[in-house]
Design a protein around this motif. Structure first.
Motif, mmCIF file in Angstrom:
data_model
loop_
_atom_site.group_PDB
_atom_site.id
_atom_site.type_symbol
_atom_site.label_atom_id
_atom_site.label_comp_id
_atom_site.label_asym_id
_atom_site.label_seq_id
_atom_site.Cartn_x
_atom_site.Cartn_y
_atom_site.Cartn_z
ATOM 1 N N GLN A 15 -6.898 7.404 -7.554
ATOM 2 C CA GLN A 15 -7.289 7.075 -8.924
ATOM 3 C C GLN A 15 -6.143 7.245 -9.917
ATOM 4 O OE1 GLN A 15 -10.551 9.401 -10.410
ATOM 5 N NE2 GLN A 15 -10.981 8.002 -12.097
ATOM 6 N N LEU A 16 -5.418 8.338 -9.816
ATOM 7 C CA LEU A 16 -4.323 8.603 -10.754
ATOM 8 C C LEU A 16 -3.217 7.555 -10.623
ATOM 9 C CD1 LEU A 16 -3.409 10.559 -12.932
ATOM 10 C CD2 LEU A 16 -2.290 11.936 -11.166
ATOM 11 N N ALA A 17 -2.884 7.198 -9.381
ATOM 12 C CA ALA A 17 -1.840 6.192 -9.147
ATOM 13 C C ALA A 17 -2.242 4.840 -9.727
ATOM 14 C CB ALA A 17 -1.565 6.068 -7.649
ATOM 15 N N VAL A 18 -3.510 4.475 -9.571
ATOM 16 C CA VAL A 18 -3.999 3.186 -10.089
ATOM 17 C C VAL A 18 -4.008 3.204 -11.624
ATOM 18 C CG1 VAL A 18 -5.947 1.566 -10.131
ATOM 19 C CG2 VAL A 18 -5.348 2.736 -8.004
ATOM 20 N N SER A 41 0.832 -1.213 0.000
ATOM 21 C CA SER A 41 0.000 0.000 0.000
ATOM 22 C C SER A 41 0.868 1.266 0.000
ATOM 23 C CB SER A 41 -0.946 -0.002 1.197
ATOM 24 O OG SER A 41 -0.230 -0.211 2.388
ATOM 25 N N ALA A 42 2.100 1.151 0.509
ATOM 26 C CA ALA A 42 3.022 2.298 0.462
ATOM 27 C C ALA A 42 3.490 2.551 -0.970
ATOM 28 C CB ALA A 42 4.220 2.039 1.370
ATOM 29 N N GLU A 43 3.640 1.490 -1.749
ATOM 30 C CA GLU A 43 4.081 1.620 -3.150
ATOM 31 C C GLU A 43 2.942 2.031 -4.080
ATOM 32 O OE1 GLU A 43 7.540 -1.798 -3.460
ATOM 33 O OE2 GLU A 43 5.460 -2.448 -3.348
ATOM 34 N N LEU A 44 1.730 1.568 -3.772
ATOM 35 C CA LEU A 44 0.573 1.886 -4.609
ATOM 36 C C LEU A 44 -0.656 2.043 -3.723
ATOM 37 C CD1 LEU A 44 -0.903 2.166 -7.339
ATOM 38 C CD2 LEU A 44 -1.109 -0.323 -7.385
ATOM 39 N N ASP A 45 -1.143 3.263 -3.609
ATOM 40 C CA ASP A 45 -2.353 3.540 -2.833
ATOM 41 C C ASP A 45 -3.556 3.330 -3.750
ATOM 42 O OD1 ASP A 45 -4.455 4.503 -1.375
ATOM 43 O OD2 ASP A 45 -3.497 6.398 -0.804
ATOM 44 N N LEU A 46 -4.259 2.235 -3.543
ATOM 45 C CA LEU A 46 -5.376 1.897 -4.439
ATOM 46 C C LEU A 46 -6.554 2.860 -4.308
ATOM 47 C CD1 LEU A 46 -5.329 -2.001 -4.160
ATOM 48 C CD2 LEU A 46 -4.554 -0.607 -6.086
ATOM 49 N N ARG A 47 -6.530 3.715 -3.297
ATOM 50 C CA ARG A 47 -7.577 4.748 -3.172
ATOM 51 C C ARG A 47 -7.316 5.928 -4.099
ATOM 52 N NH1 ARG A 47 -6.560 5.519 3.104
ATOM 53 N NH2 ARG A 47 -4.510 5.684 2.125
ATOM 54 N N HIS A 65 -12.416 -0.348 -12.821
ATOM 55 C CA HIS A 65 -12.486 0.520 -14.002
ATOM 56 C C HIS A 65 -11.198 0.444 -14.828
ATOM 57 C CE1 HIS A 65 -14.023 3.649 -16.547
ATOM 58 N NE2 HIS A 65 -12.972 4.422 -16.314
ATOM 59 N N GLU A 66 -10.045 0.456 -14.161
ATOM 60 C CA GLU A 66 -8.778 0.377 -14.906
ATOM 61 C C GLU A 66 -8.589 -1.000 -15.534
ATOM 62 O OE1 GLU A 66 -7.024 2.893 -15.800
ATOM 63 O OE2 GLU A 66 -8.227 4.236 -14.559
#
Length: 309
Positions: A45-48, A37-43, A93-94
Motif C-alpha cells: 500500500q505505501l509503495a503504491v 513488479s520488482a520496481e513497484l510491488d502493487l501489493r 483507491h490511489e
C-alpha cells in the motif's frame, strides 16, 4: 485520451498489459508509465501511494493480477484471494485519491456463476454459486467490479470494468502446471512433436465449451472502450463464438503439426461446462474482434517457438 496524456499500465509485462502497451504505442501515445513488479510491488500500500503521488497518472489500465489455470487457482487459494484484493484495492483507491481521469479494471469471465445460462450476460453476475476451483480469484475480481462501482457512486470517479473471455497470444504463460488450457496444449503438442510421441494426453473429458480471444484484439477493445464507454457494472469482451476443448486440441494439433493420437484423462477436473460471453452490448457500441482462432493460434505458436524452443 489525449496523445500526450500520462497513462499508467499496471501489469505491462503480462500478456494483457503488454498487448495494451503495444496498442497505445501504435496509436502514438508516448507518455506511458510502466513499472516491473520488482520496481513497484502493487501489493504494498505505501509503495503504491508513493508511486501515484509522484507520477500522478491521468489514465490507468489495471491489468496486473495474480493469474493461473485450474490447478494453480485451486492450489494457491489464499494467495489468489489476498494478492488480487491487495493489488486492486491499492490501485483503485490511489487512483481516486490522486484524481485519475479514468481507470479501467480488467476482470475475468470466471466471475459468472458456474451454471449460469449461456451465453453469459452482464446481468448474471452474483445470481448463483461460483465454480469451486477458482472461487477465490473470482471473488477478488467481483470485489474489484463492485469497488469501481462504489467509487463511481460515492465519488463520481470514471472507473469502468471489463470482463474478457479466455485469452491467448503473445507473452502467454506456458508453465506445465500453472498455465491456461490453450497455451498448455500448445506446449504439450509441441513437446510431443519434438519427442516423436505417439499420443498427447489431455486433462478432462474434452467436452467443455470454451471461447478464446486473441490478446491483441482485447487491447483493441480496451482502447475502444476507454474512449467510448462510461457506466457502472461491467461489459463483456469476447468473440461470441466457442468450441469444445477436443476441437480446440484438434486445431492446435493441426497448427503445431503433431501426427499422433489424442487421449483424454477424465480423472482431471473439467471446470465449468460452458463459458460463452454474450457480447451484444459490445457489438452494439460498434466493436467486434478481428483475429479468428486458427490465425491467432498460428501467431501464438510462432511466439512460443521464438521464446521457448
Amino acid at each position: 485520451m489525449e496523445k500526450n496524456a500520462k497513462i499508467y499500465i499496471a501489469g505491462h509485462r503480462g500478456m494483457v498489459g503488454s498487448a495494451i502497451y503495444r496498442k497505445l504505442q501504435k496509436e502514438g501515445y508516448n507518455n506511458l508509465i510502466v513499472k516491473t513488479s520488482a520496481e513497484l510491488d502493487l501489493r504494498d500500500q505505501l509503495a503504491v501511494t508513493d508511486f501515484f503521488n509522484r507520477e500522478l497518472p491521468e489514465y490507468v489500465f489495471l491489468a496486473a493480477a495474480k493469474v493461473g489455470g485450474i490447478i494453480a487457482n485451486n492450489t494457491y487459494r489464499a494467495d489468489f484471494l489476498y494478492e488480487n484484493l491487495c493489488i486492486q484495492n491499492n490501485v483503485i483507491h490511489e487512483a481516486y485519491k490522486t484524481g485519475v481521469k479514468k481507470l479501467m479494471f480488467l476482470g475475468s469471465s470466471c466471475i459468472y456463476p458456474k451454471l449460469a445460462p449461456q451465453p453469459l450476460k452482464e446481468e448474471y453476475l452474483l445470481t448463483g454459486p461460483l465454480e469451486e476451483t477458482n472461487e477465490p480469484y473470482a471473488i477478488a475480481k467481483i470485489a474489484g467490479i463492485k469497488m469501481a462501482d462504489a467509487y463511481r457512486a460515492q465519488y463520481n470517479c470514471d472507473f469502468i470494468s471489463v470482463m474478457p473471455t479466455n485469452l491467448y497470444g503473445y507473452n502467454d504463460n506456458y508453465h506445465p502446471q500453472n498455465s491456461h488450457v490453450l497455451p498448455a496444449l500448445i506446449r504439450k503438442f509441441h513437446e510431443a512433436k519434438v519427442s516423436c510421441s505417439n499420443e498427447v494426453n489431455i486433462w478432462g473429458s474434452g467436452t467443455p465449451m470454451r471461447e478464446f480471444l486473441f490478446a491483441d484484439d482485447l487491447a483493441e477493445a480496451c482502447y475502444f472502450l476507454m474512449q467510448n464507454y462510461s457506466e457502472a457494472g461491467l461489459i463483456n469482451i469476447g468473440t461470441g463464438e466457442d468450441l469444445t476443448i477436443k476441437d480446440l486440441a484438434l486445431l492446435i494439433k493441426k497448427v503445431v503439426g503433431f501426427e499422433g493420437a489424442l487421449t483424454f484423462d477424465s480423472s482431471k477436473p473439467d471446470g465449468t461446462p460452458r463459458k460463452l460471453m454474450d457480447v451484444s452490448k459490445l457489438h452494439e457500441l460498434g466493436w467486434k474482434h478481428k483475429v479468428e482462432l486458427e490465425e491467432g493460434i498460428k501467431l501464438a505458436y510462432a511466439d512460443f517457438l521464438a521464446k521457448h524452443s
